[in-house]
Design an enzyme around this catalytic site. Structure first.
Site, PDB file in Angstrom:
ATOM      1  N   CYS A 297       0.813  -1.221   0.000  1.00 50.26           N
ATOM      2  CA  CYS A 297       0.000   0.000   0.000  1.00 50.26           C
ATOM      3  C   CYS A 297       0.848   1.275   0.000  1.00 50.26           C
ATOM      4  CB  CYS A 297      -0.988  -0.012   1.162  1.00 50.26           C
ATOM      5  SG  CYS A 297      -0.257   0.096   2.813  1.00 50.26           S
ATOM      6  N   HIS A 345      -2.683   1.370   6.888  1.00 48.42           N
ATOM      7  CA  HIS A 345      -3.045   1.255   5.473  1.00 48.42           C
ATOM      8  C   HIS A 345      -3.188   2.656   4.903  1.00 48.42           C
ATOM      9  CE1 HIS A 345      -4.336  -0.881   1.914  1.00 48.42           C
ATOM     10  NE2 HIS A 345      -5.351  -0.035   1.779  1.00 48.42           N
ATOM     11  N   HIS A 357      -5.726   1.807  -4.472  1.00 46.66           N
ATOM     12  CA  HIS A 357      -4.851   1.264  -3.429  1.00 46.66           C
ATOM     13  C   HIS A 357      -4.445  -0.174  -3.736  1.00 46.66           C
ATOM     14  CE1 HIS A 357      -7.912  -1.042  -0.732  1.00 46.66           C
ATOM     15  NE2 HIS A 357      -8.371  -0.996  -1.957  1.00 46.66           N
TER      16      HIS A 357
END
Length: 383
Positions: A297, A345, A357
């Site tokens: 990520c 994240h 993402h």
């Protein structure tokens, strides 16, 4: 004991053994078999009693194994929650791995620089020693008398004056040589001590990186094992439950009015970052990866902004800690949305309530709703 009683006893023992074996062979996702049926007065089986030995289960063809009943949605929801926890733990460990890797690279570069300085200092010290040796040899060639003695013994006034200047210059040069030698030796000791400390930190960072790697691999292996125990239809249903949960979360987020007044007008740099992220769609998530063929990520977001000309921290936690925060109502394409309370994240806001993402292992870089996960906040990599 009559033969009939002995037969009944043998049959009872067989049933008990069979039940014991079956009870021990079950898995976490085994379905509960249908209740046995009870024989009616006419001899046909009815619900509640065992069927005669050798007869097939109701609804099946003789000689076939009955299909297991599907796992109820409530149990699949528990599995989904367990998978989320495992992958979240893997994300936490991935951030730790990336941070340790970044520190190790920094320490390694600093150590290389120190080693270069040490080598340069040693060469300089050798030159100073050679210079001191040359001075000593010149003095020996002059008969071993120091300049001051020769100065005092001369009777020539002009030579007296010249010698005075020579002695003064020689004293200055000698003093400078000694001072420079001492300073170089001190620098070398400092460099050596600093290098030893850097090496110690480098070893600690590498150990932290190895520990994080093991934790990541363990969590991912646990998640994959959990998923491997599901039947194909159960996996499909689990995926549908995930989509339903995501849609519900996104709808609730949008219905809250959070995007009212949010502009989809991006800066020039933001457009470049979004364009880079968009070009990576479909590439696999791999923990610790930052391109060009796979990403995690924060690897995706850091490389996107590097491509836009703005280097940013490598990990989602450091992106949250170091980059300027903006309100959700003020976000625009290119901004980074940080998720979960521990900032483990990160995704790039692409406009229209969507993000790009790299979700987790087993998935690819994708577009989804920005409200599908708990938002911690938004950061902007540029002013």
């Amino acid at each position: 004991m009559g033969s009939g009683k002995r037969g009944l006893l043998a049959a009872a023992v067989t049933v008990v053994c069979a039940v014991t074996v079956l009870a021990g062979a079950g898995t976490a996702f085994a379905s509960v078999p249908p209740e046995p049926s009870v024989a009616t007065a006419s001899g046909s089986p009815a619900s509640g009693s065992p069927a005669p030995a050798g007869s097939p289960a109701p609804g099946t063809t003789p000689g076939t194994t009955p299909a297991p009943a599907p796992t109820p949605d409530k149990d699949l929801e528990k599995i989904r929650e367990q998978l989320d926890r495992l992958y979240h733990d893997a994300a936490v460990a991935t951030d730790a791995y990336n941070a340790a890797e970044e520190k190790a690279e920094k320490q390694s570069a600093e150590l290389d620089d120190l080693n270069a300085r040490i080598a340069e200092g040693k060469a300089k010290l050798q030159r100073l020693k050679d210079q001191a040796g040359a001075t000593a040899r010149a003095q020996y060639r002059d008969g071993g008398l120091p300049p001051m003695a020769r100065f005092l013994l001369t009777d020539d006034p002009q030579r007296f004056a010249d010698s005075a200047a020579t002695i003064l210059n020689g004293e200055r040069a000698t003093k400078k040589l000694l001072t420079e030698t001492a300073r170089t030796q001190d620098e070398l000791r400092g460099y050596a001590d600093d290098a030893a400390a850097r090496m110690k930190k480098l070893e600690a960072d590498r150990a932290a990186k190895d520990a994080a790697k093991k934790k990541i691999e363990k969590r991912i292996a646990d998640a994959e094992l959990l998923e491997s125990r599901l039947e194909k239809k159960e996996k499909e249903r689990l995926a549908e439950l995930e989509r339903q949960a995501a849609r519900a979360a996104q709808t609730a987020w949008l219905d809250s009015g959070v995007l009212d007044g949010v502009s989809d007008k991006a800066s020039a740099e933001g457009k470049k970052a979004v364009a880079f992220a968009t070009a990576q769609l479909g590439k696999p998530y791999v923990w610790g990866a930052e391109g060009p063929d796979s990403f995690d990520c924060s690897g995706l977001t850091s490389q996107a902004w590097a491509a836009a000309g703005r280097p940013i921290p490598r990990t989602s936690q450091e992106q949250w800690r170091q980059l300027p925060h903006v309100a959700v109502k003020d976000m625009r394409p290119g901004d980074l949305i940080i998720y979960f309370g521990d900032a483990t994240h990160v995704a790039m806001y692409a406009g229209d309530g969507k993000i790009i993402h790299a979700p987790r292992p087993g998935r690819t870089v994708t577009v989804t709703g920005a409200g599908t996960m708990p938002i911690l906040g938004v950061v902007r990599p540029h002013a």
